[in-house]
Each structure stands twice: as C-alpha cells, then as structure tokens.
Design a protein around this motif. Structure first.
Motif, PDB file in Angstrom:
ATOM      1  N   ARG A 149     -53.934  48.660 -18.867  1.00 26.02           N
ATOM      2  CA  ARG A 149     -52.683  49.187 -18.412  1.00 26.02           C
ATOM      3  C   ARG A 149     -52.760  50.598 -18.378  1.00 26.02           C
ATOM      4  N   ILE A 150     -53.213  51.118 -17.531  1.00 30.91           N
ATOM      5  CA  ILE A 150     -53.660  52.582 -17.105  1.00 30.91           C
ATOM      6  C   ILE A 150     -52.090  53.337 -17.075  1.00 30.91           C
ATOM      7  N   PRO A 151     -51.772  54.095 -18.026  1.00 27.87           N
ATOM      8  CA  PRO A 151     -50.486  54.944 -17.844  1.00 27.87           C
ATOM      9  C   PRO A 151     -50.280  55.674 -16.583  1.00 27.87           C
ATOM     10  N   TYR A 152     -51.415  56.308 -16.252  1.00 32.82           N
ATOM     11  CA  TYR A 152     -51.296  57.323 -14.756  1.00 32.82           C
ATOM     12  C   TYR A 152     -50.880  56.500 -13.668  1.00 32.82           C
ATOM     13  N   PHE A 153     -51.615  54.968 -13.688  1.00 32.25           N
ATOM     14  CA  PHE A 153     -51.285  54.314 -12.550  1.00 32.25           C
ATOM     15  C   PHE A 153     -49.942  53.645 -12.616  1.00 32.25           C
ATOM     16  N   THR A 154     -49.641  53.224 -14.073  1.00 37.37           N
ATOM     17  CA  THR A 154     -48.371  52.718 -14.250  1.00 37.37           C
ATOM     18  C   THR A 154     -47.039  53.662 -13.747  1.00 37.37           C
ATOM     19  N   GLN A 155     -47.247  54.796 -14.223  1.00 32.54           N
ATOM     20  CA  GLN A 155     -46.289  55.916 -14.012  1.00 32.54           C
ATOM     21  C   GLN A 155     -46.003  56.139 -12.681  1.00 32.54           C
ATOM     22  N   GLY A 156     -47.146  56.259 -11.917  1.00 38.08           N
ATOM     23  CA  GLY A 156     -47.188  56.380 -10.282  1.00 38.08           C
ATOM     24  C   GLY A 156     -46.586  55.215  -9.356  1.00 38.08           C
ATOM     25  N   LEU A 157     -47.008  54.142 -10.017  1.00 39.95           N
ATOM     26  CA  LEU A 157     -46.362  52.910  -9.368  1.00 39.95           C
ATOM     27  C   LEU A 157     -44.816  52.895  -9.513  1.00 39.95           C
ATOM     28  N   MET A 158     -44.608  53.127 -10.775  1.00 39.39           N
ATOM     29  CA  MET A 158     -42.990  53.122 -10.974  1.00 39.39           C
ATOM     30  C   MET A 158     -42.167  54.258 -10.384  1.00 39.39           C
ATOM     31  N   ALA A 159     -42.964  55.515 -10.135  1.00 38.55           N
ATOM     32  CA  ALA A 159     -42.217  56.558  -9.407  1.00 38.55           C
ATOM     33  C   ALA A 159     -42.063  55.791  -7.881  1.00 38.55           C
ATOM     34  N   VAL A 160     -42.853  55.303  -7.395  1.00 37.31           N
ATOM     35  CA  VAL A 160     -42.745  54.818  -5.978  1.00 37.31           C
ATOM     36  C   VAL A 160     -41.575  53.740  -6.180  1.00 37.31           C
ATOM     37  N   ILE A 161     -41.771  52.809  -6.892  1.00 37.93           N
ATOM     38  CA  ILE A 161     -40.667  51.620  -6.972  1.00 37.93           C
ATOM     39  C   ILE A 161     -39.385  52.118  -7.198  1.00 37.93           C
ATOM     40  N   HIS A 162     -39.378  53.235  -8.093  1.00 37.31           N
ATOM     41  CA  HIS A 162     -37.959  53.909  -8.320  1.00 37.31           C
ATOM     42  C   HIS A 162     -37.246  54.553  -6.997  1.00 37.31           C
ATOM     43  N   GLU A 163     -38.279  55.138  -6.108  1.00 37.14           N
ATOM     44  CA  GLU A 163     -37.819  55.745  -4.975  1.00 37.14           C
ATOM     45  C   GLU A 163     -37.274  54.540  -3.929  1.00 37.14           C
ATOM     46  N   PHE A 164     -38.004  53.589  -4.032  1.00 37.34           N
ATOM     47  CA  PHE A 164     -37.792  52.520  -3.262  1.00 37.34           C
ATOM     48  C   PHE A 164     -36.502  51.681  -3.554  1.00 37.34           C
ATOM     49  N   VAL A 165     -36.262  51.636  -4.830  1.00 37.05           N
ATOM     50  CA  VAL A 165     -35.158  50.806  -5.377  1.00 37.05           C
ATOM     51  C   VAL A 165     -33.576  51.890  -5.203  1.00 37.05           C
ATOM     52  N   SER A 166     -33.921  52.903  -5.507  1.00 42.86           N
ATOM     53  CA  SER A 166     -32.834  54.040  -5.368  1.00 42.86           C
ATOM     54  C   SER A 166     -32.311  54.241  -3.954  1.00 42.86           C
ATOM     55  N   ASN A 167     -33.373  54.196  -3.004  1.00 40.91           N
ATOM     56  CA  ASN A 167     -32.812  54.422  -1.635  1.00 40.91           C
ATOM     57  C   ASN A 167     -32.333  52.885  -1.185  1.00 40.91           C
ATOM     58  N   GLY A 168     -32.712  51.958  -1.588  1.00 41.23           N
ATOM     59  CA  GLY A 168     -32.101  50.748  -1.009  1.00 41.23           C
ATOM     60  C   GLY A 168     -30.762  50.525  -1.676  1.00 41.23           C
ATOM     61  N   ILE A 169     -30.515  50.813  -2.784  1.00 44.32           N
ATOM     62  CA  ILE A 169     -29.112  50.598  -3.537  1.00 44.32           C
ATOM     63  C   ILE A 169     -28.388  51.977  -2.992  1.00 44.32           C
ATOM     64  N   ASN A 170     -28.540  52.951  -2.794  1.00 43.07           N
ATOM     65  CA  ASN A 170     -27.792  54.012  -2.263  1.00 43.07           C
ATOM     66  C   ASN A 170     -27.459  53.852  -0.718  1.00 43.07           C
ATOM     67  N   ARG A 171     -28.375  53.173   0.016  1.00 41.50           N
ATOM     68  CA  ARG A 171     -28.050  52.971   1.343  1.00 41.50           C
ATOM     69  C   ARG A 171     -27.191  51.653   1.429  1.00 41.50           C
ATOM     70  N   THR A 172     -27.462  50.490   0.773  1.00 41.56           N
ATOM     71  CA  THR A 172     -26.602  49.410   0.896  1.00 41.56           C
ATOM     72  C   THR A 172     -25.230  49.430   0.250  1.00 41.56           C
ATOM     73  N   GLU A 173     -25.151  50.416  -0.844  1.00 41.83           N
ATOM     74  CA  GLU A 173     -23.929  50.523  -1.515  1.00 41.83           C
ATOM     75  C   GLU A 173     -23.539  51.732  -2.218  1.00 41.83           C
ATOM     76  N   PRO A 174     -23.188  52.863  -1.328  1.00 42.25           N
ATOM     77  CA  PRO A 174     -23.021  54.172  -1.621  1.00 42.25           C
ATOM     78  C   PRO A 174     -21.601  54.502  -2.704  1.00 42.25           C
ATOM     79  N   ASP A 175     -20.742  53.584  -2.778  1.00 41.06           N
ATOM     80  CA  ASP A 175     -19.604  53.684  -3.499  1.00 41.06           C
ATOM     81  C   ASP A 175     -19.802  53.100  -4.918  1.00 41.06           C
ATOM     82  N   ASP A 176     -20.166  54.016  -5.843  1.00 44.87           N
ATOM     83  CA  ASP A 176     -19.930  53.354  -7.320  1.00 44.87           C
ATOM     84  C   ASP A 176     -19.026  52.674  -7.590  1.00 44.87           C
ATOM     85  N   ASN A 177     -17.844  52.853  -7.113  1.00 46.30           N
ATOM     86  CA  ASN A 177     -16.714  51.798  -7.432  1.00 46.30           C
ATOM     87  C   ASN A 177     -17.087  50.301  -7.209  1.00 46.30           C
ATOM     88  N   ASN A 178     -18.143  50.040  -6.235  1.00 45.93           N
ATOM     89  CA  ASN A 178     -18.252  48.691  -6.084  1.00 45.93           C
ATOM     90  C   ASN A 178     -19.664  48.181  -6.852  1.00 45.93           C
TER      91      ASN A 178
END
Length: 207
Positions: free
Chosen positions: A118-147
């Motif tokens: 479990r290499i931290p440098y790789f895990t952190q880098g992979l998580m950073a890409v996944i974070h961008e993937f997830v946040s972009n997807g959520i922000n695009r599909t539901e931009p309204d925080d009230n929902n």
C-alpha cells in the motif's frame, strides 16, 4: 541530445524491462525488501545499467506511478461530448467504464501497489484523480446544494473513499465482475445509494 536519448528505442525497452521487473517483484513481496540488484536480475540488465536511468529503486517506482496515474487521469477525465449523457437509460457512463478498464489493463500494477503493498504516494495520487472525477460528476449532475442529503464536501469524501475501497476489493478478488458491471453498480450506488426503496419508510408502513 537528451530528448533523443529519451526516445531511443533501446532506452525505452530497458526502462520498460526495469518497470515490469519491479512490478512483478512487488506482487510477491514488500517494496522495502526489494533491492536494485533484485530488479536488475529480474529485468536481465546489469546493475550499472539501472543507474544510467534511475537514481534508486524509489526513483523507478515514482516513474512507474507517474506514468500510470497520468494515463488514468487522462482516460477518466470528463469529455465535452459526454456532458449531455442521459443517466436514466440504465447504462453506465463511458467514463465509469473507462475507470475500470484502466485498472484492468494495468491489473498487475494496481495489485502490486494497492494490495501486496500500500504505497502512500500512489494511493494519494489515485485518490486525487478519483476526487476530481467524483466532484466533477456530482457538481455537474446536481449543482444545487438544496437537493443533496448532506453537505457537498462530505458527500464527495464519502463517495471517493467508497470508490477506492471498491477498486481495491475488485482487485483483491481478481476482478470477479466485468468492467461494465462494476461501472454500472458503482454509478448506481453513487446516484441512488444502496436501496431501491427506503427501508426505514418501508418498515414504518408495515407497522
């Protein structure tokens, strides 16, 4: 002159042999227990040749990680033509499929760095890409925080953490489900959650 050296097929082949050797070894044992001599022997190159291309084994590992992460990020990035994707058609988004496809084609690499090690440098880098993937997807599909059912940053953290653990599980189990099925299930979980019907409301109605 340096550019020509990087593009030299012999140099590229040697580096590939060294990278492949490192990954094979890391599937079997911890990184700390691998030596440069081990890597050179498995790559069938001289130890001196190793040092022509990399400072040490950590330098080689970092080069491997950067190459795979760059490809992963490039392939799962949201493409302009996919922005109007219909999430109601019952099929996974192409980028979800591409995420699991990238892991499948580099299966030995991911198993070596996420399971055997479990290499931290790789895990952190992979998580950073996944974070961008997830946040972009959520922000695009539901931009309204009230929902949203929770604060946006908490939802993003919750989903990205689940993504990583599901990926690790899929690798540990030797990819028991296809890329398409994993993409479909993960996308459904991300959007709908684990229940088809709310079990709390269902229980109340039964009282």
């Amino acid at each position: 002159m340096e550019r020509q050296t990087r593009q030299d097929p012999r140099v590229m082949r040697t580096k590939r042999l060294l990278r492949d050797a490192l990954i094979r070894l890391m599937e079997e044992r911890e990184f700390d227990h691998i030596t440069v001599q081990d890597i050179s022997d498995h790559a069938t190159v001289k130890r001196a040749t190793f040092y022509l291309h990399f400072k040490d084994k950590a330098d080689l590992l970092e080069s491997c990680i950067d190459t795979v992460l760059d490809e992963f990020q490039r392939e799962v990035s949201i493409r302009h033509e996919d922005e109007e994707f219909d999430y109601t058609i019952g099929k996974p988004h192409p980028n979800f499929i591409q995420m699991f496809h990238q892991i499948a084609i580099h299966f030995h690499f991911y198993r070596a760095l996420l399971v055997t090690n479990r290499i931290p440098y790789f895990t952190q880098g992979l998580m950073a890409v996944i974070h961008e993937f997830v946040s972009n997807g959520i922000n695009r599909t539901e931009p309204d925080d009230n929902n949203l059912t929770a604060r946006r940053e908490i939802i993003i953290k919750y989903v990205e953490s689940a993504f990583l653990e599901v990926i690790i599980w899929w690798i540990e189990q030797n990819m028991p489900y296809s890329e398409e099925e994993m993409a479909s299930q993960l996308m459904d979980l991300s959007i709908q959650g684990p229940y088809i019907r709310n079990p709390v409301l269902k229980a109340k109605k039964g009282q």
